[in-house]
Write a protein that holds these residues in place. Structure first.
Motif, PDB file in Angstrom:
ATOM      1  N   SER A  70       0.842  -1.177   0.000  1.00 57.88           N
ATOM      2  CA  SER A  70       0.000   0.000   0.000  1.00 57.88           C
ATOM      3  C   SER A  70       0.889   1.244   0.000  1.00 57.88           C
ATOM      4  O   SER A  70       1.283   1.705   1.052  1.00 57.88           O
ATOM      5  CB  SER A  70      -0.913  -0.012   1.227  1.00 57.88           C
ATOM      6  OG  SER A  70      -1.774   1.093   1.194  1.00 57.88           O
ATOM      7  N   THR A  88       1.952   3.031 -10.246  1.00 59.62           N
ATOM      8  CA  THR A  88       1.621   2.868  -8.830  1.00 59.62           C
ATOM      9  C   THR A  88       0.696   3.995  -8.394  1.00 59.62           C
ATOM     10  O   THR A  88       0.811   5.115  -8.915  1.00 59.62           O
ATOM     11  CB  THR A  88       2.898   2.874  -7.963  1.00 59.62           C
ATOM     12  OG1 THR A  88       2.538   3.035  -6.582  1.00 59.62           O
ATOM     13  CG2 THR A  88       3.845   4.000  -8.328  1.00 59.62           C
ATOM     14  N   PRO A  89      -0.208   3.705  -7.453  1.00 63.14           N
ATOM     15  CA  PRO A  89      -1.051   4.796  -6.929  1.00 63.14           C
ATOM     16  C   PRO A  89      -0.242   5.814  -6.130  1.00 63.14           C
ATOM     17  O   PRO A  89      -0.753   6.847  -5.759  1.00 63.14           O
ATOM     18  CB  PRO A  89      -2.037   4.072  -6.000  1.00 63.14           C
ATOM     19  CG  PRO A  89      -1.991   2.640  -6.398  1.00 63.14           C
ATOM     20  CD  PRO A  89      -0.603   2.402  -6.904  1.00 63.14           C
ATOM     21  N   SER A 139      -1.389  10.488 -16.228  1.00 58.40           N
ATOM     22  CA  SER A 139      -1.807  11.565 -15.326  1.00 58.40           C
ATOM     23  C   SER A 139      -1.080  12.858 -15.637  1.00 58.40           C
ATOM     24  O   SER A 139      -1.688  13.924 -15.711  1.00 58.40           O
ATOM     25  CB  SER A 139      -1.514  11.196 -13.870  1.00 58.40           C
ATOM     26  OG  SER A 139      -2.347  10.174 -13.446  1.00 58.40           O
ATOM     27  N   ARG A 145       1.931  13.031  -1.676  1.00 55.52           N
ATOM     28  CA  ARG A 145       1.439  12.212  -2.806  1.00 55.52           C
ATOM     29  C   ARG A 145       0.195  12.861  -3.428  1.00 55.52           C
ATOM     30  O   ARG A 145       0.048  12.910  -4.654  1.00 55.52           O
ATOM     31  CB  ARG A 145       1.132  10.801  -2.280  1.00 55.52           C
ATOM     32  CG  ARG A 145       0.508   9.872  -3.294  1.00 55.52           C
ATOM     33  CD  ARG A 145      -0.990   9.749  -3.019  1.00 55.52           C
ATOM     34  NE  ARG A 145      -1.658   9.010  -4.077  1.00 55.52           N
ATOM     35  CZ  ARG A 145      -2.824   9.379  -4.595  1.00 55.52           C
ATOM     36  NH1 ARG A 145      -3.440  10.471  -4.186  1.00 55.52           N
ATOM     37  NH2 ARG A 145      -3.379   8.668  -5.549  1.00 55.52           N
ATOM     38  N   ASP A 146      -0.721  13.366  -2.592  1.00 56.93           N
ATOM     39  CA  ASP A 146      -1.934  14.010  -3.115  1.00 56.93           C
ATOM     40  C   ASP A 146      -1.580  15.287  -3.875  1.00 56.93           C
ATOM     41  O   ASP A 146      -2.186  15.595  -4.909  1.00 56.93           O
ATOM     42  CB  ASP A 146      -2.895  14.344  -1.965  1.00 56.93           C
ATOM     43  CG  ASP A 146      -3.361  13.105  -1.217  1.00 56.93           C
ATOM     44  OD1 ASP A 146      -3.363  12.019  -1.821  1.00 56.93           O
ATOM     45  OD2 ASP A 146      -3.704  13.219  -0.028  1.00 56.93           O
ATOM     46  N   PHE A 197      -0.383  14.408  -7.333  1.00 61.12           N
ATOM     47  CA  PHE A 197      -1.483  14.115  -8.256  1.00 61.12           C
ATOM     48  C   PHE A 197      -2.241  15.388  -8.636  1.00 61.12           C
ATOM     49  O   PHE A 197      -2.652  15.554  -9.786  1.00 61.12           O
ATOM     50  CB  PHE A 197      -2.447  13.094  -7.638  1.00 61.12           C
ATOM     51  CG  PHE A 197      -2.063  11.684  -7.958  1.00 61.12           C
ATOM     52  CD1 PHE A 197      -2.507  11.068  -9.116  1.00 61.12           C
ATOM     53  CD2 PHE A 197      -1.244  10.968  -7.106  1.00 61.12           C
ATOM     54  CE1 PHE A 197      -2.137   9.766  -9.428  1.00 61.12           C
ATOM     55  CE2 PHE A 197      -0.870   9.669  -7.399  1.00 61.12           C
ATOM     56  CZ  PHE A 197      -1.315   9.071  -8.559  1.00 61.12           C
ATOM     57  N   MET A 215      -5.056   5.247  -0.277  1.00 59.76           N
ATOM     58  CA  MET A 215      -4.357   6.228  -1.075  1.00 59.76           C
ATOM     59  C   MET A 215      -5.231   6.712  -2.229  1.00 59.76           C
ATOM     60  O   MET A 215      -5.787   5.897  -2.968  1.00 59.76           O
ATOM     61  CB  MET A 215      -3.092   5.575  -1.626  1.00 59.76           C
ATOM     62  CG  MET A 215      -2.050   6.532  -2.056  1.00 59.76           C
ATOM     63  SD  MET A 215      -0.477   5.691  -2.236  1.00 59.76           S
ATOM     64  CE  MET A 215       0.232   5.982  -0.643  1.00 59.76           C
ATOM     65  N   GLY A 216      -5.362   8.006  -2.348  1.00 57.49           N
ATOM     66  CA  GLY A 216      -6.128   8.567  -3.465  1.00 57.49           C
ATOM     67  C   GLY A 216      -7.525   9.008  -3.104  1.00 57.49           C
ATOM     68  O   GLY A 216      -8.164   9.731  -3.867  1.00 57.49           O
ATOM     69  N   ASP A 275      -8.768  10.700  -6.610  1.00 58.33           N
ATOM     70  CA  ASP A 275      -8.057  11.181  -7.793  1.00 58.33           C
ATOM     71  C   ASP A 275      -7.818  10.027  -8.769  1.00 58.33           C
ATOM     72  O   ASP A 275      -8.238   8.889  -8.523  1.00 58.33           O
ATOM     73  CB  ASP A 275      -6.750  11.913  -7.422  1.00 58.33           C
ATOM     74  CG  ASP A 275      -5.809  11.051  -6.593  1.00 58.33           C
ATOM     75  OD1 ASP A 275      -5.787   9.829  -6.818  1.00 58.33           O
ATOM     76  OD2 ASP A 275      -5.106  11.592  -5.729  1.00 58.33           O
ATOM     77  N   GLU A 276      -7.113  10.316  -9.871  1.00 57.66           N
ATOM     78  CA  GLU A 276      -6.943   9.292 -10.905  1.00 57.66           C
ATOM     79  C   GLU A 276      -6.030   8.163 -10.442  1.00 57.66           C
ATOM     80  O   GLU A 276      -6.008   7.102 -11.035  1.00 57.66           O
ATOM     81  CB  GLU A 276      -6.442   9.908 -12.211  1.00 57.66           C
ATOM     82  CG  GLU A 276      -5.045  10.509 -12.148  1.00 57.66           C
ATOM     83  CD  GLU A 276      -5.052  11.973 -11.745  1.00 57.66           C
ATOM     84  OE1 GLU A 276      -5.895  12.365 -10.920  1.00 57.66           O
ATOM     85  OE2 GLU A 276      -4.197  12.723 -12.259  1.00 57.66           O
ATOM     86  N   GLY A 277      -5.277   8.422  -9.372  1.00 52.55           N
ATOM     87  CA  GLY A 277      -4.392   7.378  -8.860  1.00 52.55           C
ATOM     88  C   GLY A 277      -5.020   6.580  -7.740  1.00 52.55           C
ATOM     89  O   GLY A 277      -4.321   5.814  -7.063  1.00 52.55           O
ATOM     90  N   LEU A 278      -6.317   6.736  -7.518  1.00 51.59           N
ATOM     91  CA  LEU A 278      -6.996   6.032  -6.417  1.00 51.59           C
ATOM     92  C   LEU A 278      -6.653   4.547  -6.419  1.00 51.59           C
ATOM     93  O   LEU A 278      -6.729   3.876  -7.455  1.00 51.59           O
ATOM     94  CB  LEU A 278      -8.514   6.211  -6.563  1.00 51.59           C
ATOM     95  CG  LEU A 278      -9.394   5.409  -5.608  1.00 51.59           C
ATOM     96  CD1 LEU A 278      -9.233   5.909  -4.173  1.00 51.59           C
ATOM     97  CD2 LEU A 278     -10.868   5.496  -6.016  1.00 51.59           C
ATOM     98  N   ASP A 279      -6.279   4.048  -5.251  1.00 52.13           N
ATOM     99  CA  ASP A 279      -5.960   2.626  -5.107  1.00 52.13           C
ATOM    100  C   ASP A 279      -7.288   1.868  -4.956  1.00 52.13           C
ATOM    101  O   ASP A 279      -7.761   1.633  -3.842  1.00 52.13           O
ATOM    102  CB  ASP A 279      -5.065   2.437  -3.883  1.00 52.13           C
ATOM    103  CG  ASP A 279      -4.435   1.057  -3.833  1.00 52.13           C
ATOM    104  OD1 ASP A 279      -4.942   0.156  -4.515  1.00 52.13           O
ATOM    105  OD2 ASP A 279      -3.446   0.895  -3.104  1.00 52.13           O
TER     106      ASP A 279
END
Lengths: 291, 132
Positions: free
Chosen positions: A44, A61-62, A69, A210-211, A214, B25-26, B103-107
């Protein structure tokens, strides 16, 4: 399919016949085999590493924005152009070649972005301990035209982890921290670079690095390095206080009232033993993609 | 803060929603609403909680009808995947809905792992709404 256990050795080199001890060891072995396909790491955030002929072409990876993106968020490519690229993939073409072929992005520009995203993805995945991995078949992705050697990625990830650890403390703690602009940031806003201004504009106390990455379509490592510098310039204030950047040096008592000191207590010939109170916070997990 | 059955339970509900944001995450925002589209609690930043609450009811209703038409079994959740993010709508018991904005990277895999526990927590807190 190969399931691997969590690796604990930071210096794993492939051993014939044995399961690789960690992800870098697995990638080295796959490089020797000239493997093309994917390694899906469970964690995670987990992620998918795309390999072509043993070299890393992409990491998704998230934990950090993908090539998609970054291209879409920046407005460099619109949804229609991206979808047209996907159509090319369905007809057996490469997504990257389709984007370049349609004039949506330059070949060199896309290559730089793809390579940067591989290193960002490896860094993001190295912040947590992997729970396992699975080796699978080739999957579509926007690949760097020239793959990158796993050892190069591992070495760069090590350098990044060390840099954040040296300048801040635990990279994993910084990755989870939330911040907002300080009162000083408002006063000096006009003198700041556009990069800092953009970060301050979206740092609302709810977003982690990380947010923010994005939200802005930037890489995680770049955002973290900027935040460290912005912290030094007193431009940000942290939610719930400053994230733990180092263990406290306050006196500690062991059971029985004995104090932890720097004096050597280990009898000659014996190895020192770790005490529970001497542990520091999680410094990132080199068994992720670090070497 | 939004209307709920009591101040105490509202804070607890918002805590559960904020906890989901921390765990997955996300996830950026989330809204808990009734099945008829009224806002119960929200952990939001820029989204309009009342609008999300109303649309959640319509979204899940349409999803359920589509699932029935397609003969694909009981609806689990509705996942809306966009160029710049995700919206996931799922039922919380029989009378409430949870909308998760990411967001677009949402796990998504992590979200699907976490939501059963979140739904259980929310369901437990909402049980107090029904007189014994």
């Amino acid at each position: 399919m190969t399931d691997g256990p969590d690796g604990l050795d930071a210096h794993g080199s492939p051993q014939d016949g044995a399961l690789p001890r960690n992800v870098p060891a697995l990638l080295l072995r796959l490089q020797q085999e000239g493997f093309s396909g994917t390694v899906t790491v469970s964690a995670s955030p987990g992620g998918t590493i795309h390999l072509r002929d043993g070299l890393i072409g992409a990491i998704e990876t998230p934990g950090t924005p993908s090539v998609e993106s970054v291209l879409l968020k920046s407005g460099r490519v619109d949804d229609k152009g991206w979808a047209a690229g996907l159509t090319a993939v369905r007809h057996g073409g490469e997504h990257a070649a389709a984007l370049v072929g349609q004039g949506l992005t330059g070949a060199a520009e896309l290559e730089i972005l793809c390579v940067a995203t591989v290193f960002e993805g490896a860094f993001a995945m190295s912040l947590v301990r992997p729970e396992g991995w699975e080796v699978g078949a080739v999957a579509p992705a926007v690949l760097a035209p020239r793959g990158i050697e796993p050892r190069t990625v591992a070495e760069e990830t090590t350098r990044r982890l060390a840099l954040v650890s040296r300048q801040w403390g635990s990279p994993a703690d910084l990755a989870r921290a939330k911040m907002r602009p300080s009162a000083r940031a408002d006063r000096v806003a006009g003198q700041l670079t556009s990069r800092y201004q953009a970060l301050l504009a979206v740092a609302n106390g709810r977003r982690s690095p990380r947010d923010l990455a994005f939200t802005l379509g930037r890489g995680l490592f770049g955002v973290m390095v900027d935040l460290i510098r912005m912290n030094d310039l007193q431009l940000v204030q942290w939610e719930n206080g400053l994230p733990a950047d180092r263990p406290s040096t306050a006196p500690r008592l062991l059971p029985g009232g004995r104090r932890v000191t720097t004096e050597a207590r280990t009898p000659p010939g014996e190895l020192p033993r770790r005490t529970a109170v001497a542990r520091r916070s999680d410094p990132g997990h080199p068994d992720g993609l670090d070497s | 803060m939004y209307a709920g059955s009591s101040v105490t339970s509202l804070a607890s509900l918002v805590d559960v929603l904020a906890s989901l944001r921390e765990k997955v995450m996300g996830v950026s925002e989330s809204v808990l609403s009734t099945t008829d589209g009224l806002l119960v609690a929200a952990d939001t930043d820029t989204a309009q909680p009342e609008a999300v609450a109303a649309l959640a009811a319509a979204t899940l209703g349409l999803g359920a009808r589509m699932a029935e038409q397609a003969g694909t079994g009981a609806l689990r959740d509705v996942v809306i995947r966009c160029g710049g993010g995700h919206v996931v709508v799922l039922a919380v018991g029989e009378r409430a809905l949870l909308s998760v904005l990411g967001d677009e990277g949402l796990d998504v895999a992590a979200l699907q792992r976490e939501t059963p526990a979140t739904v259980e927590q929310l369901t437990g807190l909402l049980e107090g709404d029904v007189p014994a």
